[in-house]
Design a protein around this motif. Structure first.
Motif, PDB file in Angstrom:
ATOM      1  N   SER A   1       0.830  -1.202   0.000  1.00 41.95           N
ATOM      2  CA  SER A   1       0.000   0.000   0.000  1.00 41.95           C
ATOM      3  C   SER A   1       0.865   1.253   0.000  1.00 41.95           C
ATOM      4  O   SER A   1       1.906   1.301   0.639  1.00 41.95           O
ATOM      5  CB  SER A   1      -0.900   0.009   1.234  1.00 41.95           C
ATOM      6  OG  SER A   1      -1.680   1.175   1.251  1.00 41.95           O
ATOM      7  N   ARG A   2       0.435   2.259  -0.745  1.00 44.71           N
ATOM      8  CA  ARG A   2       1.107   3.560  -0.748  1.00 44.71           C
ATOM      9  C   ARG A   2       0.320   4.469   0.192  1.00 44.71           C
ATOM     10  O   ARG A   2      -0.602   5.168  -0.227  1.00 44.71           O
ATOM     11  CB  ARG A   2       1.157   4.139  -2.158  1.00 44.71           C
ATOM     12  CG  ARG A   2       2.068   3.414  -3.126  1.00 44.71           C
ATOM     13  CD  ARG A   2       3.492   3.777  -2.959  1.00 44.71           C
ATOM     14  NE  ARG A   2       3.669   5.217  -3.158  1.00 44.71           N
ATOM     15  CZ  ARG A   2       4.829   5.818  -3.133  1.00 44.71           C
ATOM     16  NH1 ARG A   2       5.917   5.129  -2.939  1.00 44.71           N
ATOM     17  NH2 ARG A   2       4.917   7.120  -3.310  1.00 44.71           N
ATOM     18  N   TYR A   3       0.648   4.443   1.452  1.00 44.18           N
ATOM     19  CA  TYR A   3      -0.070   5.224   2.456  1.00 44.18           C
ATOM     20  C   TYR A   3       0.066   6.717   2.173  1.00 44.18           C
ATOM     21  O   TYR A   3       1.112   7.200   1.785  1.00 44.18           O
ATOM     22  CB  TYR A   3       0.462   4.911   3.858  1.00 44.18           C
ATOM     23  CG  TYR A   3       0.217   3.479   4.273  1.00 44.18           C
ATOM     24  CD1 TYR A   3      -1.043   3.086   4.673  1.00 44.18           C
ATOM     25  CD2 TYR A   3       1.228   2.538   4.248  1.00 44.18           C
ATOM     26  CE1 TYR A   3      -1.286   1.770   5.062  1.00 44.18           C
ATOM     27  CE2 TYR A   3       0.993   1.227   4.626  1.00 44.18           C
ATOM     28  CZ  TYR A   3      -0.259   0.853   5.028  1.00 44.18           C
ATOM     29  OH  TYR A   3      -0.498  -0.432   5.394  1.00 44.18           O
ATOM     30  N   GLY A   4      -1.038   7.433   2.362  1.00 45.28           N
ATOM     31  CA  GLY A   4      -1.017   8.881   2.240  1.00 45.28           C
ATOM     32  C   GLY A   4      -1.144   9.431   0.832  1.00 45.28           C
ATOM     33  O   GLY A   4      -1.019  10.633   0.629  1.00 45.28           O
ATOM     34  N   GLU A   5      -1.351   8.576  -0.153  1.00 44.52           N
ATOM     35  CA  GLU A   5      -1.472   9.055  -1.532  1.00 44.52           C
ATOM     36  C   GLU A   5      -2.809   9.733  -1.745  1.00 44.52           C
ATOM     37  O   GLU A   5      -3.783   9.363  -1.111  1.00 44.52           O
ATOM     38  CB  GLU A   5      -1.308   7.890  -2.517  1.00 44.52           C
ATOM     39  CG  GLU A   5       0.088   7.351  -2.596  1.00 44.52           C
ATOM     40  CD  GLU A   5       1.133   8.346  -3.071  1.00 44.52           C
ATOM     41  OE1 GLU A   5       0.777   9.430  -3.599  1.00 44.52           O
ATOM     42  OE2 GLU A   5       2.315   8.070  -2.896  1.00 44.52           O
ATOM     43  N   PRO A   6      -2.897  10.701  -2.603  1.00 46.78           N
ATOM     44  CA  PRO A   6      -1.877  11.272  -3.482  1.00 46.78           C
ATOM     45  C   PRO A   6      -1.058  12.387  -2.828  1.00 46.78           C
ATOM     46  O   PRO A   6      -0.075  12.854  -3.397  1.00 46.78           O
ATOM     47  CB  PRO A   6      -2.687  11.846  -4.645  1.00 46.78           C
ATOM     48  CG  PRO A   6      -3.960  12.288  -3.992  1.00 46.78           C
ATOM     49  CD  PRO A   6      -4.223  11.287  -2.886  1.00 46.78           C
ATOM     50  N   ASP A   7      -1.429  12.777  -1.613  1.00 42.66           N
ATOM     51  CA  ASP A   7      -0.717  13.864  -0.947  1.00 42.66           C
ATOM     52  C   ASP A   7       0.750  13.539  -0.689  1.00 42.66           C
ATOM     53  O   ASP A   7       1.603  14.421  -0.725  1.00 42.66           O
ATOM     54  CB  ASP A   7      -1.408  14.228   0.371  1.00 42.66           C
ATOM     55  CG  ASP A   7      -2.779  14.827   0.152  1.00 42.66           C
ATOM     56  OD1 ASP A   7      -2.990  15.449  -0.909  1.00 42.66           O
ATOM     57  OD2 ASP A   7      -3.649  14.666   1.028  1.00 42.66           O
TER      58      ASP A   7
ATOM     59  N   THR B   1       3.781  15.996  -1.813  1.00 44.91           N
ATOM     60  CA  THR B   1       4.688  16.545  -0.813  1.00 44.91           C
ATOM     61  C   THR B   1       6.125  16.109  -1.076  1.00 44.91           C
ATOM     62  O   THR B   1       7.064  16.896  -0.900  1.00 44.91           O
ATOM     63  CB  THR B   1       4.245  16.110   0.603  1.00 44.91           C
ATOM     64  OG1 THR B   1       2.898  16.524   0.813  1.00 44.91           O
ATOM     65  CG2 THR B   1       5.130  16.701   1.675  1.00 44.91           C
ATOM     66  N   GLU B   2       6.297  14.888  -1.526  1.00 46.20           N
ATOM     67  CA  GLU B   2       7.637  14.390  -1.855  1.00 46.20           C
ATOM     68  C   GLU B   2       8.264  15.219  -2.973  1.00 46.20           C
ATOM     69  O   GLU B   2       9.445  15.583  -2.906  1.00 46.20           O
ATOM     70  CB  GLU B   2       7.548  12.916  -2.253  1.00 46.20           C
ATOM     71  CG  GLU B   2       8.884  12.227  -2.416  1.00 46.20           C
ATOM     72  CD  GLU B   2       8.704  10.744  -2.653  1.00 46.20           C
ATOM     73  OE1 GLU B   2       9.454   9.970  -2.048  1.00 46.20           O
ATOM     74  OE2 GLU B   2       7.808  10.350  -3.441  1.00 46.20           O
ATOM     75  N   ARG B   3       7.478  15.566  -3.988  1.00 45.16           N
ATOM     76  CA  ARG B   3       7.987  16.417  -5.079  1.00 45.16           C
ATOM     77  C   ARG B   3       8.342  17.808  -4.565  1.00 45.16           C
ATOM     78  O   ARG B   3       9.363  18.388  -4.947  1.00 45.16           O
ATOM     79  CB  ARG B   3       6.950  16.514  -6.203  1.00 45.16           C
ATOM     80  CG  ARG B   3       6.862  15.275  -7.074  1.00 45.16           C
ATOM     81  CD  ARG B   3       6.007  15.502  -8.320  1.00 45.16           C
ATOM     82  NE  ARG B   3       4.619  15.859  -7.992  1.00 45.16           N
ATOM     83  CZ  ARG B   3       3.655  14.986  -7.765  1.00 45.16           C
ATOM     84  NH1 ARG B   3       3.913  13.689  -7.809  1.00 45.16           N
ATOM     85  NH2 ARG B   3       2.430  15.390  -7.503  1.00 45.16           N
ATOM     86  N   GLN B   4       7.512  18.333  -3.669  1.00 43.12           N
ATOM     87  CA  GLN B   4       7.774  19.651  -3.096  1.00 43.12           C
ATOM     88  C   GLN B   4       9.079  19.639  -2.295  1.00 43.12           C
ATOM     89  O   GLN B   4       9.896  20.564  -2.408  1.00 43.12           O
ATOM     90  CB  GLN B   4       6.610  20.069  -2.196  1.00 43.12           C
ATOM     91  CG  GLN B   4       6.756  21.441  -1.597  1.00 43.12           C
ATOM     92  CD  GLN B   4       5.591  21.791  -0.678  1.00 43.12           C
ATOM     93  OE1 GLN B   4       4.824  20.926  -0.261  1.00 43.12           O
ATOM     94  NE2 GLN B   4       5.459  23.055  -0.357  1.00 43.12           N
ATOM     95  N   ILE B   5       9.293  18.604  -1.519  1.00 41.43           N
ATOM     96  CA  ILE B   5      10.522  18.475  -0.738  1.00 41.43           C
ATOM     97  C   ILE B   5      11.733  18.415  -1.664  1.00 41.43           C
ATOM     98  O   ILE B   5      12.753  19.072  -1.416  1.00 41.43           O
ATOM     99  CB  ILE B   5      10.458  17.240   0.175  1.00 41.43           C
ATOM    100  CG1 ILE B   5       9.437  17.468   1.286  1.00 41.43           C
ATOM    101  CG2 ILE B   5      11.826  16.898   0.748  1.00 41.43           C
ATOM    102  CD1 ILE B   5       9.090  16.219   2.080  1.00 41.43           C
ATOM    103  N   THR B   6      11.641  17.647  -2.731  1.00 39.28           N
ATOM    104  CA  THR B   6      12.741  17.525  -3.686  1.00 39.28           C
ATOM    105  C   THR B   6      13.072  18.874  -4.311  1.00 39.28           C
ATOM    106  O   THR B   6      14.246  19.247  -4.426  1.00 39.28           O
ATOM    107  CB  THR B   6      12.390  16.494  -4.779  1.00 39.28           C
ATOM    108  OG1 THR B   6      12.161  15.227  -4.155  1.00 39.28           O
ATOM    109  CG2 THR B   6      13.500  16.361  -5.804  1.00 39.28           C
TER     110      THR B   6
END
Length: 81
Positions: free
Chosen positions: A10-16, A20-25
């Motif tokens: 499972s991909r927990y927390g998707e799509p957020d 957020t991962e892209r924003q952090i990058t």
């Protein structure tokens, strides 16, 4: 034992999570462009501290929620008897 309860597929927390991962990058790339080596090292240390702190909280919150759910289930089962 707690790890066995999580669905590894499972991909927990998707799509957020991905957003957020892209924003952090993006933020990390911008900081790497403007900070010297010492600044980057400080940001890395700060990030590691935040991650560690949040992991400690997450672990305790999960345990607490799981135990509360078990207590409610036991109370329900005892009332049925």
């Amino acid at each position: 034992m707690i790890e066995r309860l999580m669905n590894e597929e499972s991909r927990y927390g998707e799509p957020d999570f991905s957003r957020t991962e892209r924003q952090i990058t993006e933020i990390c790339q911008k900081l790497n462009e403007i900070l010297d080596e010492d600044g980057q090292s400080l940001v890395d240390s700060l990030t590691a501290a935040y991650i560690h702190q949040n992991n400690l909280i997450l672990k305790d919150v999960f345990k607490s929620g799981f135990c509360a759910a078990m207590e409610l289930m036991m109370e329900f089962l005892n009332q049925k008897s």
